[in-house]
Design an enzyme around this catalytic site. Structure first.
Site, PDB file in Angstrom:
ATOM      1  N   TYR A  65       0.854  -1.187   0.000  1.00  0.00           N
ATOM      2  CA  TYR A  65       0.000   0.000   0.000  1.00  0.00           C
ATOM      3  C   TYR A  65       0.885   1.230   0.000  1.00  0.00           C
ATOM      4  CZ  TYR A  65      -4.997  -0.664   0.166  1.00  0.00           C
ATOM      5  OH  TYR A  65      -6.294  -0.880  -0.197  1.00  0.00           O
ATOM      6  N   GLU A  67      -0.526   4.840  -0.396  1.00  0.00           N
ATOM      7  CA  GLU A  67      -1.300   6.073  -0.606  1.00  0.00           C
ATOM      8  C   GLU A  67      -0.450   7.288  -0.253  1.00  0.00           C
ATOM      9  OE1 GLU A  67      -5.131   5.833   1.268  1.00  0.00           O
ATOM     10  OE2 GLU A  67      -5.506   3.894   0.327  1.00  0.00           O
ATOM     11  N   ASP A 242      -6.435  15.331 -23.503  1.00  0.00           N
ATOM     12  CA  ASP A 242      -6.382  13.898 -23.226  1.00  0.00           C
ATOM     13  C   ASP A 242      -5.676  13.272 -24.428  1.00  0.00           C
ATOM     14  OD1 ASP A 242      -6.850  11.198 -23.042  1.00  0.00           O
ATOM     15  OD2 ASP A 242      -8.945  11.401 -22.431  1.00  0.00           O
ATOM     16  N   THR A 271      -3.290   7.594 -21.199  1.00  0.00           N
ATOM     17  CA  THR A 271      -3.081   6.223 -20.741  1.00  0.00           C
ATOM     18  C   THR A 271      -1.650   5.871 -21.127  1.00  0.00           C
ATOM     19  OG1 THR A 271      -3.971   5.420 -22.825  1.00  0.00           O
ATOM     20  CG2 THR A 271      -5.470   5.436 -20.946  1.00  0.00           C
ATOM     21  N   LYS A 274      -1.505   2.455 -24.800  1.00  0.00           N
ATOM     22  CA  LYS A 274      -1.941   2.488 -26.205  1.00  0.00           C
ATOM     23  C   LYS A 274      -0.698   2.675 -27.078  1.00  0.00           C
ATOM     24  CE  LYS A 274      -6.671   3.965 -25.213  1.00  0.00           C
ATOM     25  NZ  LYS A 274      -6.783   4.586 -23.873  1.00  0.00           N
ATOM     26  N   ARG A 280      -0.944  -1.283 -18.695  1.00  0.00           N
ATOM     27  CA  ARG A 280      -2.280  -0.697 -18.628  1.00  0.00           C
ATOM     28  C   ARG A 280      -2.330   0.298 -17.471  1.00  0.00           C
ATOM     29  NH1 ARG A 280      -6.622  -1.730 -21.128  1.00  0.00           N
ATOM     30  NH2 ARG A 280      -5.389  -3.142 -22.383  1.00  0.00           N
TER      31      ARG A 280
HETATM   32  N1  DSN Z   1     -11.374   2.225 -24.629  1.00  0.00           N
HETATM   33  C1  DSN Z   1     -10.425   3.115 -25.213  1.00  0.00           C
HETATM   34  C2  DSN Z   1     -10.436   3.052 -26.683  1.00  0.00           C
HETATM   35  O1  DSN Z   1     -10.619   1.973 -27.207  1.00  0.00           O
HETATM   36  O2  DSN Z   1     -10.265   4.058 -27.342  1.00  0.00           O
HETATM   37  C3  DSN Z   1     -10.574   4.495 -24.745  1.00  0.00           C
HETATM   38  O3  DSN Z   1     -11.103   4.530 -23.484  1.00  0.00           O
END
Ligand code: DSN
Length: 479
Positions: A65, A67, A242, A271, A274, A280
């Site tokens: 943990y 935090e 974003d 994120t 990607k 992730r």
């Molecule tokens: N789920 C993601 C996507 O496929 O673009 C974005 O949240």
């Protein structure tokens, strides 16, 4: 570089240890690798993380943990978590040229919630909020809390509409952001499909948002963040980007100048899994003025940080700082453009007639199909994509009229522009040969379709053959 033998041994040993406790989990992990190896993965938001990134997640950090933030934890014994969190933040700052990086968010939604909180805390002129931040929360009266909730809620956000490619978390009803914020959308030009900055400026002037959001999950073009910042400044809005989908293109310096969000936005979220090709998770970048509020993300809106994932973020961000990542990022775009050209040449209808980034949006109404029918027909043929709305979509967000395809994963695997033309041929063949089906009562169905199984089989084999020259995780053999 570790030796291929070490990677194979590591994964094999891990599975052996798991198999001794619950063999079905070990089998499912092995089956997932086999499935990923065999399918033509064109989901624009997916990728393949490196063995080092994957392995950094399976260890004792998962038990801790932590935090709070580096050096300021609510738990004792966080010195090693501090090390990996600080390393991940350092790599992120260097990679993106950001003053501050917060690497705890567990996902893109979480990163956006952290950013929304930071902006609200910074911007809302609520005496009750200032009181809550200045002294112990127990000093606030019931009336203070009531006023605080009323003053925090209902602030204004302007973001890209869902059907134009915006994201659910930018103020749309199915997401908490749509319930917290009074939201308006800007769309794209009905003829060109491009963002019309004059229209965005007009919407901003009329609506006067507290937050102007840019960023998308299904817009196939670049966005000029310098112009968007000017629009935000002209109405006193905080400018948030974003960059979840295109963070890898920013990291790899394909998106620079006006198209790099970091120098232009007050706050940037992303994120890490990607086009950035990490584990992730999520991340927030900002300047010093929002850093303190951003660092309150946990426990303000986040559960306990995931130190094992932060360790993997540090590894992946270190990888993204290597010179070969820039080459990878450029190849993602080259491949997307080759795929778009191959599809256009074969008669496909594409939103904006092409792409500047990692994704292509096919308007499958040109094939007489809904997105749902096309997605399933492609899946039957070994091609994994996802259905997506197109601008002003007559079929709504469930059936849709689009198929979104992206190249980050196949580019990681090593496929290049020649293979993209072959991929375009496979996609076109399937969509061209699929016929929209009917319901039992003879009415047209938006879900049913007819595709000869022999053709689906043939395309699946062709896809497997195409992939066979580009083995996935070639260093890893599980048996
Ligand atoms: N789920 C993601 C996507 O496929 O673009 C974005 O949240």
């Amino acid at each position: 570089m570790s030796s291929p033998n070490a990677e194979s041994t590591a994964f094999r040993s891990a599975l052996e240890v798991i198999r001794a406790v619950e063999p079905r989990v070990a089998d499912a992990i092995g089956a997932e690798l086999a499935d990923q190896r065999e399918s033509l993965k064109l989901i624009a938001s997916e990728n393949y993380a490196s063995p080092a990134t994957l392995l950094a997640m399976g260890n004792w950090f998962s038990d801790k943990y932590a935090e709070g933030t580096v050096g300021r934890r609510f738990y004792a014994g966080c010195q090693n978590v501090d090390t990996v969190e600080a390393l991940a933040a350092e790599h992120a700052k260097e990679l993106f040229g950001a003053a501050h990086a917060y690497v705890q968010p567990h996902s893109g939604i979480d990163a956006n919630l952290v950013a929304f909180w930071a902006v609200l805390a910074d911007r809302v002129e609520a005496p009750a909020l200032k009181k809550a931040q200045a002294r112990h929360v127990n000093d606030l009266t019931e009336e203070d809390w009531f006023t605080l909730r009323r003053e925090l809620g209902n602030q204004r956000m302007l973001g890209m509409s869902l059907d134009a490619g915006g994201h659910l978390t930018h103020g749309f009803r199915p997401n908490i952001s749509g319930k917290m914020f009074d939201q308006r959308s800007y769309g794209t030009d009905p003829v060109t499909g491009l963002v019309d900055y004059d229209k965005v400026a007009e919407a901003a002037r009329e609506f006067k948002p507290m937050i102007l959001v840019a960023g998308y999950s299904a817009y196939p073009r670049k966005v000029n963040f310098r112009i968007m910042r000017e629009i935000a400044d002209s109405v006193g809005a905080t400018f948030m980007v974003d960059m979840a989908h295109f963070a890898g293109l920013v990291a790899g310096k394909v998106f620079t100048g006006d198209f790099d969000p970091v120098p232009h936005a007050h706050i940037v979220t992303t994120t890490t899994h990607k086009s950035l090709r990490g584990p992730r998770g999520g991340m927030v970048l900002c300047g010093p003025e929002l850093a303190d509020q951003v660092d309150r993300g946990c426990p303000m809106v986040l559960g306990g940080p995931l130190p094992h994932v932060m360790a993997a973020k540090a590894v992946a961000l270190a990888e993204a700082r290597r010179p070969d990542f820039a080459d990878y990022a450029q190849r993602i775009v080259d491949n997307a453009q080759a795929l778009a050209e191959g599809l256009l040449r074969r008669g496909a209808k594409l939103v904006t007639d092409g792409t500047d980034n990692h994704l292509v949006l096919i308007d499958v109404s040109g094939y007489g199909l809904t997105g749902r029918q096309a997605e399933q027909a492609l899946l039957d043929s070994g091609i994994v994509t996802n259905r997506n709305s197109v601008p002003q979509d007559p079929n709504g967000a469930w059936y849709t009229s689009g198929i979104r395809i992206g190249t980050p994963a196949l580019t990681t695997r090593g496929l290049g522009v020649a293979e993209m033309d072959a991929t375009a041929e496979l996609i076109h063949t399937v969509l061209n040969q699929t016929v929209s089906g009917s319901n039992a009562d003879g009415t047209p169905s938006k879900a049913k379709y007819v595709l000869e199984p022999a053709l689906a089989d043939k395309v699946s084999h062709q896809a497997a053959e195409l992939l066979s020259a580009f083995p996935l995780y070639p260093s890893v053999t599980l048996s």
